[in-house]
Design a protein around this motif. Sequence first.
Motif, short mmCIF file in Angstrom:
data_model
loop_
_atom_site.label_atom_id
_atom_site.label_comp_id
_atom_site.label_asym_id
_atom_site.label_seq_id
_atom_site.Cartn_x
_atom_site.Cartn_y
_atom_site.Cartn_z
N LYS A 45 3.97 -14.76 13.48
CA LYS A 45 4.23 -13.33 13.40
C LYS A 45 4.95 -12.84 12.09
CE LYS A 45 6.11 -12.48 17.61
NZ LYS A 45 6.70 -11.75 18.87
N ASP A 47 7.85 -11.29 11.52
CA ASP A 47 9.22 -11.48 11.66
C ASP A 47 9.77 -12.81 11.50
OD1 ASP A 47 10.18 -8.92 12.41
OD2 ASP A 47 10.07 -9.27 14.54
N VAL A 108 4.20 -6.23 16.41
CA VAL A 108 4.11 -5.18 17.17
C VAL A 108 5.68 -4.46 17.22
CG1 VAL A 108 3.83 -4.41 19.61
CG2 VAL A 108 2.01 -5.66 18.32
N SER A 109 6.81 -5.58 17.54
CA SER A 109 7.92 -4.88 17.68
C SER A 109 8.50 -4.57 16.35
CB SER A 109 8.69 -6.00 18.25
OG SER A 109 8.63 -7.10 17.32
N THR A 112 7.00 -1.04 16.29
CA THR A 112 7.58 -0.02 17.23
C THR A 112 8.95 0.42 16.81
OG1 THR A 112 6.18 -1.26 18.72
CG2 THR A 112 7.67 0.08 19.48
N ASN A 113 9.81 -0.69 16.55
CA ASN A 113 11.24 -0.37 16.24
C ASN A 113 11.31 0.64 15.11
OD1 ASN A 113 11.69 -2.02 18.28
ND2 ASN A 113 12.35 -3.61 17.09
N LYS A 116 10.38 4.25 15.87
CA LYS A 116 11.46 4.57 16.76
C LYS A 116 12.69 5.20 15.85
CE LYS A 116 13.17 3.51 21.47
NZ LYS A 116 12.33 4.20 22.30
N ALA A 124 -0.58 5.13 18.45
CA ALA A 124 -0.79 3.71 18.91
C ALA A 124 -0.10 2.94 17.77
CB ALA A 124 -2.10 3.41 19.15
N ILE A 125 0.12 1.67 17.93
CA ILE A 125 0.48 0.79 16.92
C ILE A 125 -0.66 -0.44 16.90
CG2 ILE A 125 2.03 -1.25 16.41
CD1 ILE A 125 3.69 1.51 17.04
N GLU A 129 -0.96 -8.17 14.25
CA GLU A 129 -0.68 -9.10 15.24
C GLU A 129 -1.56 -9.18 16.61
OE1 GLU A 129 3.22 -8.58 17.12
OE2 GLU A 129 3.44 -10.73 18.07
N LEU A 130 -2.11 -8.04 16.73
CA LEU A 130 -3.16 -7.83 18.08
C LEU A 130 -4.27 -8.71 17.92
CD1 LEU A 130 -2.92 -4.25 18.66
CD2 LEU A 130 -1.35 -5.89 19.67
N ARG B 95 13.44 6.70 27.20
CA ARG B 95 13.09 6.53 25.73
C ARG B 95 14.55 6.42 24.85
NH1 ARG B 95 9.06 9.39 21.60
NH2 ARG B 95 8.84 7.72 20.62
N VAL B 99 12.87 0.84 24.73
CA VAL B 99 11.62 0.90 24.32
C VAL B 99 10.58 1.01 25.51
CG1 VAL B 99 9.53 -0.20 23.23
CG2 VAL B 99 12.17 -0.58 22.33
N VAL B 108 -7.18 0.35 25.41
CA VAL B 108 -6.05 0.85 24.15
C VAL B 108 -6.58 2.37 23.84
CG1 VAL B 108 -5.46 0.96 21.70
CG2 VAL B 108 -5.72 -1.30 23.03
N THR B 112 -4.27 5.71 24.71
CA THR B 112 -3.55 6.64 23.79
C THR B 112 -4.26 7.81 23.84
OG1 THR B 112 -4.09 4.34 22.15
CG2 THR B 112 -3.58 6.50 21.31
N ASP B 123 6.48 4.50 23.34
CA ASP B 123 6.69 3.97 21.93
C ASP B 123 5.62 3.08 21.67
OD1 ASP B 123 9.43 5.08 21.32
OD2 ASP B 123 10.08 3.83 23.38
N ALA B 124 5.09 2.38 22.34
CA ALA B 124 4.01 1.52 22.17
C ALA B 124 2.91 1.54 23.35
CB ALA B 124 4.50 -0.27 21.92
N ILE B 125 1.82 0.84 23.17
CA ILE B 125 0.67 0.94 24.09
C ILE B 125 0.66 -0.48 24.48
CG2 ILE B 125 -1.77 1.51 24.75
CD1 ILE B 125 -0.30 4.04 24.13
N LEU B 130 -5.29 -5.95 25.15
CA LEU B 130 -4.88 -6.79 23.82
C LEU B 130 -4.82 -8.51 24.16
CD1 LEU B 130 -1.67 -4.44 22.98
CD2 LEU B 130 -3.93 -4.37 21.94
N PHE B 147 5.63 -10.15 22.62
CA PHE B 147 5.99 -9.32 21.45
C PHE B 147 7.30 -9.00 21.01
CE2 PHE B 147 1.51 -7.29 22.85
CZ PHE B 147 0.86 -7.95 21.74
N TRP B 148 8.30 -8.98 22.20
CA TRP B 148 9.66 -8.73 21.48
C TRP B 148 10.48 -9.86 21.50
CZ3 TRP B 148 6.52 -4.75 22.69
CH2 TRP B 148 6.75 -3.41 21.91
#
Lengths: 214, 214
Positions: A45, A47, A108-109, A112-113, A116, A124-125, A129-130, B95, B99, B108, B112, B123-125, B130, B147-148
């Motif tokens: 990913k 990051d 994704v993170s 999303t971050n 925000k 949608a994001i 990565e998906l 929120r 997140v 998806v 959405t 914030d995300a789906i 996925l 993801f996070w």
Amino acid sequence: MIAEGEKLGREKGLKVDWAAFADAWRGGYGPAMNRVRTGQLPWTKLDVLHRTTLDGLLEKFKIEGLTEAEKAHFNKAWHRLHPWPDSVAGLTRLRKRFVIAPLSNGNVSLLTNMAKFAGLPWDAILSTELVRHYKPDKETYLMAVDFWDLEPAHVMMVAAHAGDLNAAKALGLRTAYVHRPLEYGPARKPEPPAAGTFDFIVKDFGELATQVGV
Amino acid sequence: MIAEGEKLGREKGLKVDWAAFADAWRGGYGPAMNRVRTGQLPWTKLDVLHRTTLDGLLEKFKIEGLTEAEKAHFNKAWHRLHPWPDSVAGLTRLRKRFVIAPLSNGNVSLLTNMAKFAGLPWDAILSTELVRHYKPDKETYLMAVDFWDLEPAHVMMVAAHAGDLNAAKALGLRTAYVHRPLEYGPARKPEPPAAGTFDFIVKDFGELATQVGV
């Protein structure tokens, strides 16, 4: 990015050319993704790619004395980018009629971050990565087509980079080019594409919203 | 769902017990997903499973004369569900500090469109599409963790179904049960779980927000 570096520099008493540092960090992005795209690296990913580049640059720029937590926080500067001034208002208009989502190499993170942090009203994001492929691999552009069961011509790719749009156009997607003269900083201004190259060529998201009638 | 059926019935002059129809449609969801989970079917998105069930029910309830466009629109009634009355306000509070994302078997585009229709501020789906696994396969609950880059204990699953929470809990996620007495209609009220079964047991998202201090 430069501001984040300067802040870190003040806190840690570092003397660094942060503009050069930011350029070098961004410069590492393409080659790192290509190592994944060509199979030299398994899916990784963004990051993690950013962190590998960062670790090399800390050495190159002789930046010492950062704790692991400080490095991890600095690496996430990419989650805290500021949007172009027209983005939130323009996307808010476009969103009234369309489903809007970033199609980005950011994980994704990260995306999303970023949404925000910046208040971006994405529906949608769509992170590469998906599908575990980086752009310009075709799997990335076909994501919206597949998720929404659409014809490619019913999806529009919007970007400030002609290469990104050309890859989408080759797959049958519609395209909109947003001209960002400061995309690469004040010294290196991009040329806008010739009229007719893409379905829309606009100066910002507000103009795009007006041109599509929302 | 019942209201969508009644509307269709009025338009097409159909006499159908739409409550029974909605129950049967929902009842087809678990078995259809299990055909995917056990490998009888390859990965198939929920919209397609719903459509297969719908086509069977149209025959069973002797509903004739629908065009393909009408069937496709009715199948997307699942994209147009109305939220519980506390959801938008409660999620808006949650929120601010967290997140938030649905972790749903809906595909998806379904999720959405649902968020857009209902104004849900996710914030995300996180759709099980996925990872191409349906709940309770572990890949689904571990999505946010992966993801996070989090520890499972830093992710909380919030649901109105104890089975869903038990599957998440077994993987180390935190859990919050939201008691929805009308989840299965007025005739079949679910029992709330015993105190201590989950980290939080609340009556709605507002109470959850208060309990976690936002």
